[in-house]
Scaffold this motif. Structure first.
Motif, PDB file in Angstrom:
ATOM      1  N   LEU A   1       1.062  -1.551   0.079  1.00 52.05           N
ATOM      2  CA  LEU A   1      -0.352   0.029  -0.356  1.00 52.05           C
ATOM      3  C   LEU A   1       0.879   1.220   0.335  1.00 52.05           C
ATOM      4  O   LEU A   1       0.941   2.044  -0.688  1.00 52.05           O
ATOM      5  CB  LEU A   1      -0.944  -0.234   1.086  1.00 52.05           C
ATOM      6  N   THR A   2       1.902   1.236   0.635  1.00 60.34           N
ATOM      7  CA  THR A   2       3.104   2.066   0.471  1.00 60.34           C
ATOM      8  C   THR A   2       3.750   2.603  -0.436  1.00 60.34           C
ATOM      9  O   THR A   2       3.962   3.426  -0.979  1.00 60.34           O
ATOM     10  CB  THR A   2       3.992   1.950   2.159  1.00 60.34           C
ATOM     11  N   ALA A   3       4.367   1.102  -0.625  1.00 58.19           N
ATOM     12  CA  ALA A   3       5.501   1.753  -1.695  1.00 58.19           C
ATOM     13  C   ALA A   3       4.740   1.116  -3.215  1.00 58.19           C
ATOM     14  O   ALA A   3       5.134   2.108  -4.042  1.00 58.19           O
ATOM     15  CB  ALA A   3       6.229  -0.167  -2.022  1.00 58.19           C
ATOM     16  N   LYS A   4       3.637   1.239  -3.441  1.00 57.99           N
ATOM     17  CA  LYS A   4       2.621   0.543  -4.880  1.00 57.99           C
ATOM     18  C   LYS A   4       1.485   1.942  -4.996  1.00 57.99           C
ATOM     19  O   LYS A   4       1.986   2.294  -5.965  1.00 57.99           O
ATOM     20  CB  LYS A   4       2.145  -0.159  -5.384  1.00 57.99           C
ATOM     21  N   TYR A   5       0.995   2.057  -3.889  1.00 57.08           N
ATOM     22  CA  TYR A   5      -0.029   3.360  -3.793  1.00 57.08           C
ATOM     23  C   TYR A   5       0.198   4.699  -3.458  1.00 57.08           C
ATOM     24  O   TYR A   5      -0.683   5.387  -3.252  1.00 57.08           O
ATOM     25  CB  TYR A   5      -1.299   3.020  -3.422  1.00 57.08           C
ATOM     26  N   GLY A   6       1.330   4.883  -2.681  1.00 55.48           N
ATOM     27  CA  GLY A   6       2.422   5.689  -1.651  1.00 55.48           C
ATOM     28  C   GLY A   6       0.885   6.024  -0.462  1.00 55.48           C
ATOM     29  O   GLY A   6       0.951   7.624  -0.070  1.00 55.48           O
ATOM     30  N   LEU A   7       0.609   4.834   0.190  1.00 54.00           N
ATOM     31  CA  LEU A   7       0.113   5.686   1.166  1.00 54.00           C
ATOM     32  C   LEU A   7       0.215   5.404   2.663  1.00 54.00           C
ATOM     33  O   LEU A   7       1.541   4.380   2.641  1.00 54.00           O
ATOM     34  CB  LEU A   7      -1.440   4.656   1.093  1.00 54.00           C
ATOM     35  N   LEU A   8       0.530   6.409   3.321  1.00 52.03           N
ATOM     36  CA  LEU A   8       0.498   5.966   4.673  1.00 52.03           C
ATOM     37  C   LEU A   8      -0.433   5.494   5.145  1.00 52.03           C
ATOM     38  O   LEU A   8      -1.499   5.367   4.880  1.00 52.03           O
ATOM     39  CB  LEU A   8       0.946   7.536   4.977  1.00 52.03           C
ATOM     40  N   VAL A   9      -0.257   4.429   6.067  1.00 53.92           N
ATOM     41  CA  VAL A   9      -0.591   3.679   6.814  1.00 53.92           C
ATOM     42  C   VAL A   9      -0.521   3.081   8.099  1.00 53.92           C
ATOM     43  O   VAL A   9       1.073   2.864   8.796  1.00 53.92           O
ATOM     44  CB  VAL A   9      -0.081   2.031   5.863  1.00 53.92           C
ATOM     45  N   ASN A  10      -1.251   3.790   8.795  1.00 53.10           N
ATOM     46  CA  ASN A  10      -1.246   3.407  10.139  1.00 53.10           C
ATOM     47  C   ASN A  10      -1.912   2.168  10.964  1.00 53.10           C
ATOM     48  O   ASN A  10      -3.072   1.806  10.996  1.00 53.10           O
ATOM     49  CB  ASN A  10      -1.834   4.667  11.475  1.00 53.10           C
ATOM     50  N   ILE A  11      -1.002   1.194  11.376  1.00 51.84           N
ATOM     51  CA  ILE A  11      -2.202   0.346  11.984  1.00 51.84           C
ATOM     52  C   ILE A  11      -1.820   0.490  12.995  1.00 51.84           C
ATOM     53  O   ILE A  11      -1.394   0.708  13.951  1.00 51.84           O
ATOM     54  CB  ILE A  11      -0.908  -1.405  11.815  1.00 51.84           C
ATOM     55  N   LEU A  12      -3.685   0.341  13.640  1.00 50.07           N
ATOM     56  CA  LEU A  12      -4.329  -0.123  14.855  1.00 50.07           C
ATOM     57  C   LEU A  12      -4.936  -0.684  15.883  1.00 50.07           C
ATOM     58  O   LEU A  12      -4.361  -1.196  16.927  1.00 50.07           O
ATOM     59  CB  LEU A  12      -5.799   1.688  14.555  1.00 50.07           C
ATOM     60  N   ARG A  13      -5.205  -2.037  14.566  1.00 52.16           N
ATOM     61  CA  ARG A  13      -5.041  -3.147  15.378  1.00 52.16           C
ATOM     62  C   ARG A  13      -4.574  -4.046  14.429  1.00 52.16           C
ATOM     63  O   ARG A  13      -4.915  -4.122  13.335  1.00 52.16           O
ATOM     64  CB  ARG A  13      -6.402  -3.242  15.416  1.00 52.16           C
ATOM     65  N   ALA A  14      -4.277  -4.757  14.792  1.00 52.11           N
ATOM     66  CA  ALA A  14      -3.910  -6.525  14.273  1.00 52.11           C
ATOM     67  C   ALA A  14      -3.644  -7.596  15.473  1.00 52.11           C
ATOM     68  O   ALA A  14      -3.200  -7.931  16.374  1.00 52.11           O
ATOM     69  CB  ALA A  14      -2.705  -6.348  13.493  1.00 52.11           C
ATOM     70  N   GLU A  15      -4.678  -8.535  14.360  1.00 55.64           N
ATOM     71  CA  GLU A  15      -4.583  -9.957  14.644  1.00 55.64           C
ATOM     72  C   GLU A  15      -4.496 -10.665  14.328  1.00 55.64           C
ATOM     73  O   GLU A  15      -4.795 -11.273  12.937  1.00 55.64           O
ATOM     74  CB  GLU A  15      -5.827 -10.137  16.203  1.00 55.64           C
ATOM     75  N   ILE A  16      -4.067 -11.985  14.243  1.00 57.97           N
ATOM     76  CA  ILE A  16      -3.687 -13.512  13.649  1.00 57.97           C
ATOM     77  C   ILE A  16      -4.369 -14.468  14.525  1.00 57.97           C
ATOM     78  O   ILE A  16      -4.168 -14.899  15.894  1.00 57.97           O
ATOM     79  CB  ILE A  16      -3.018 -13.346  13.082  1.00 57.97           C
ATOM     80  N   ASP A  17      -5.343 -15.276  13.673  1.00 53.91           N
ATOM     81  CA  ASP A  17      -5.463 -17.344  14.336  1.00 53.91           C
ATOM     82  C   ASP A  17      -5.390 -17.737  13.173  1.00 53.91           C
ATOM     83  O   ASP A  17      -4.981 -17.147  11.934  1.00 53.91           O
ATOM     84  CB  ASP A  17      -6.144 -16.765  15.463  1.00 53.91           C
ATOM     85  N   GLU A  18      -5.751 -18.614  13.505  1.00 56.00           N
ATOM     86  CA  GLU A  18      -5.968 -20.289  12.586  1.00 56.00           C
ATOM     87  C   GLU A  18      -6.840 -19.752  11.537  1.00 56.00           C
ATOM     88  O   GLU A  18      -6.160 -20.517  10.986  1.00 56.00           O
ATOM     89  CB  GLU A  18      -6.133 -21.748  13.572  1.00 56.00           C
ATOM     90  N   VAL A  19      -7.987 -19.477  11.634  1.00 56.92           N
ATOM     91  CA  VAL A  19      -8.639 -19.704  10.783  1.00 56.92           C
ATOM     92  C   VAL A  19      -8.527 -18.446   9.680  1.00 56.92           C
ATOM     93  O   VAL A  19      -8.654 -17.528   8.516  1.00 56.92           O
ATOM     94  CB  VAL A  19     -10.270 -19.215  11.131  1.00 56.92           C
ATOM     95  N   GLY A  20      -7.161 -17.340  10.210  1.00 58.74           N
ATOM     96  CA  GLY A  20      -7.143 -16.096   9.536  1.00 58.74           C
ATOM     97  C   GLY A  20      -6.693 -14.337  10.146  1.00 58.74           C
ATOM     98  O   GLY A  20      -5.899 -14.393  11.344  1.00 58.74           O
ATOM     99  N   GLY A  21      -6.347 -13.280   9.679  1.00 59.53           N
ATOM    100  CA  GLY A  21      -6.336 -12.180  10.583  1.00 59.53           C
ATOM    101  C   GLY A  21      -7.661 -11.240  10.258  1.00 59.53           C
ATOM    102  O   GLY A  21      -8.049 -11.289   9.762  1.00 59.53           O
ATOM    103  N   LYS A  22      -6.978 -10.043  11.383  1.00 59.24           N
ATOM    104  CA  LYS A  22      -8.398  -9.102  11.231  1.00 59.24           C
ATOM    105  C   LYS A  22      -6.527  -8.390  11.535  1.00 59.24           C
ATOM    106  O   LYS A  22      -6.565  -7.673  12.183  1.00 59.24           O
ATOM    107  CB  LYS A  22      -8.655  -9.244  12.287  1.00 59.24           C
ATOM    108  N   MET A  23      -6.894  -6.824  10.672  1.00 57.67           N
ATOM    109  CA  MET A  23      -6.650  -6.319  10.824  1.00 57.67           C
ATOM    110  C   MET A  23      -7.247  -4.129  10.680  1.00 57.67           C
ATOM    111  O   MET A  23      -7.784  -4.399  10.261  1.00 57.67           O
ATOM    112  CB  MET A  23      -5.370  -5.940   9.841  1.00 57.67           C
ATOM    113  N   VAL A  24      -6.587  -3.293  11.717  1.00 58.37           N
ATOM    114  CA  VAL A  24      -7.671  -2.101  11.727  1.00 58.37           C
ATOM    115  C   VAL A  24      -6.323  -0.992  11.325  1.00 58.37           C
ATOM    116  O   VAL A  24      -5.583  -1.169  11.637  1.00 58.37           O
ATOM    117  CB  VAL A  24      -8.754  -2.099  12.693  1.00 58.37           C
ATOM    118  N   ILE A  25      -6.613  -0.698   9.579  1.00 58.42           N
ATOM    119  CA  ILE A  25      -5.453   0.411   9.523  1.00 58.42           C
ATOM    120  C   ILE A  25      -6.442   1.716   9.117  1.00 58.42           C
ATOM    121  O   ILE A  25      -7.360   1.860   9.065  1.00 58.42           O
ATOM    122  CB  ILE A  25      -5.354  -0.087   8.176  1.00 58.42           C
ATOM    123  N   GLU A  26      -5.631   2.549   9.625  1.00 57.45           N
ATOM    124  CA  GLU A  26      -5.858   4.557   8.816  1.00 57.45           C
ATOM    125  C   GLU A  26      -5.032   4.663   7.322  1.00 57.45           C
ATOM    126  O   GLU A  26      -4.012   4.172   7.304  1.00 57.45           O
ATOM    127  CB  GLU A  26      -5.216   4.770  10.123  1.00 57.45           C
TER     128      GLU A  26
END
Lengths: 133, 401
Positions: free
Chosen positions: A22-47
């Motif tokens: 997202l940063t390298a290809k689209y020039g977006l600033l990404v702020n990760i607010l929450r990130a979690e991962i478990d056996e069925v996949g993951g969830k991330m909240v970004i700004e």
């Protein structure tokens, strides 16, 4: 512009360097607010911040990569009837989204500052704060 | 028996009875504690003592040592309840047939510590139906062995809030020097002095405006949870011997009051079930006390501000009875949002709602001014000579010494 997104990953998508892209290809600033991962996949909240066009392209990229994308307006909600305006939340909120009005002595919730970290949820004695993501 | 000093008039002052009569006739000058302090700043103590009759104080915070007793009336056939539960929360039933006491911090049998007696008390106040279950041994006079029914404040015979320790006169503040988050009755304490919490309405708090208990005593009528109640005794852990300022304001937790009032008069705005994570349930309660300005000394006492009231921040990382003091601070400093602890700026959080404390002082003022709330003279003063004894492990002989 700025927008908050909830991303849902299946296990395959969890291995992709999506925030880097997202940063390298689209020039977006990404702020990760929450990130979690478990056996069925993951969830991330970004700004993400950047040009509207770049954000749109970034979201399209995420969708193509198999990532579920859902924009959010609010991450945490306050039940105004339950809040007693004690102020116990104000010193633990890392972004000062919760603050005390010095005049009225009411607790003010500034949603724009909230990063949905959730530290206020179990700190609130009348259980007035609810996390929505 | 120790002779007690009556709280009556002083030579230069107004009598309690005069003030009370004036208030009932709608002629008294009543101010909230906020207004009174402002009045004193502008006009001085002498004028304030002369012109103001009553100052209304207020506090709203977690008051753990609370609970309510209920009398359910008799079932048919009758039961002598031996064990009882209200919405699954155990209530004490060892007071004959159909009286139980539900403690605010009593928890359900599951181990999540989220829901307790305080929440059931709030449910009652909100007018909700509460499930009552009780079991008994069955006797010839009380043959029923169990009952399972619903009760509410509409159906229940009597419901009375009776709290053994409320309205603490000053309270300790808390912080945490350890490396992990602590979950305490003082709230969530972040690691490495991440925050500090405190719990008093400071300059609005009833007993901080009457530091030597000249007007607040047994029999004082008070605002309790939105209804009317009374001070019924000194609160438990009453401790008068702590260090005080020259004006008598204690620098540590000192006095407290035991109170009682009809739960049926109360409102959920001022009676709230609270949960402190990994501590359990407690009752958020609003109390307001009117203070008659008998003389200049009382005016001086009620002129106290947050700058004049101090407390200590204790380190809750130390799991001992005598926790180390990290800093001595005033309520003005605590209220600024940040305090200095060992050279660090530490953000502060109140646990006591000043917003609600002010509202209580306003409501009480209005109801006194209308003549609805009658200010009463205590029938007996609170003691000035109580110490707070600790609980130590000892044998039977030592316990009798």
């Amino acid at each position: 512009m700025k927008t908050k997104l909830v991303l849902n990953f299946n296990p395959e998508a969890s291995n992709l360097p999506i925030t880097h892209n997202l940063t390298a290809k689209y020039g977006l600033l990404v702020n990760i607010l929450r990130a979690e991962i478990d056996e069925v996949g993951g969830k991330m909240v970004i700004e993400v911040s950047g040009k509207a066009e770049s954000i749109k392209n970034g979201i399209d990229y995420l969708k193509e990569a198999g990532v579920g994308v859902r924009p959010i307006k609010e991450g945490v909600r306050r039940d105004d009837d339950a809040c007693t305006h004690c102020g116990v939340c104000i010193s633990i909120c890392p972004t000062k989204a919760l603050s005390l009005d010095r005049e009225t002595r009411k607790v003010i919730f500034t949603e724009e500052k909230c990063v949905a970290c959730g530290v206020c949820i179990d700190a609130c004695p009348p259980r007035a704060m609810e996390i929505l993501i | 028996m120790k002779k007690r000093i009556p709280p009556g008039p002083t030579s230069s002052g107004k009598s309690f009875a005069d003030i009370s009569t004036r208030a009932q006739n709608g002629d008294a000058v009543v101010m909230t504690a906020m207004e009174f302090k402002e009045f004193v700043r502008t006009n001085g103590i002498k004028k304030a003592a002369k012109e103001v009759d009553i100052v209304t104080t207020g506090t709203f915070g977690a008051m753990c040592s609370s609970g309510a007793y209920f009398n359910f009336g008799h079932s048919d056939p009758p039961i002598k309840m031996q064990r009882a539960w209200l919405d699954g929360i155990p209530a004490y039933a060892g007071m004959a047939a159909v009286d139980v006491y539900l403690g605010a911090t009593e928890l359900d049998d599951s181990n999540n510590m989220m829901h307790g007696g305080a929440h059931v008390i709030e449910d009652f106040v909100r007018g909700r139906a509460v499930r009552l279950k009780a079991t008994a041994h069955a006797t010839d006079c009380y043959p029923l062995k169990e009952i399972d029914t619903y009760v509410s404040l509409k159906t229940i015979n009597q419901a009375v809030l009776m709290n053994v320790r409320n309205c603490y006169q000053n309270y300790a503040a808390a912080s945490n020097t350890s490396g992990r988050t602590l979950y305490t009755y003082m709230g969530k304490l972040l690691p490495e002095l991440g925050n500090a919490t405190y719990c008093s309405s400071g300059e609005l708090s009833p007993l901080l405006n009457d530091p030597l208990y000249r007007t607040i005593g047994i029999g004082s009528r008070i605002f309790l949870g939105g209804g009317e109640g009374f001070v019924i005794w000194e609160g438990t852990q009453f401790n008068t011997g702590v260090e005080r300022t020259p004006n008598g304001v204690p620098k540590r937790p000192a006095g407290s009051i035991a109170v009682l009032g009809d739960l049926k008069q109360m409102t959920s705005e001022f009676v709230k079930g609270l949960t402190f994570t990994r501590y359990g349930a407690t009752l958020g309660l609003g109390i307001g006390v009117p203070i008659p300005i008998l003389d200049e000394d009382m005016a001086k006492a009620c002129a106290v501000t947050d700058k004049d009231i101090s407390t200590a921040i204790f380190d809750y990382a130390q799991q001992t009875r005598a926790r180390p003091v990290l800093a001595e601070v005033t309520y003005a400093q605590l209220g600024s949002g940040e305090v200095d602890i060992k050279g660090r700026r530490v953000p502060t959080s109140p646990l006591s709602s000043i917003y609600k404390a002010r509202r209580i002082a306003e409501l009480l003022k209005k109801s006194i001014a209308k003549g609805d709330f009658v200010v009463t003279e205590p029938v007996q003063r609170l003691p000035l000579d109580r110490s707070f004894k600790p609980l130590d492990t000892m044998n039977d002989k030592e316990a009798m010494e």
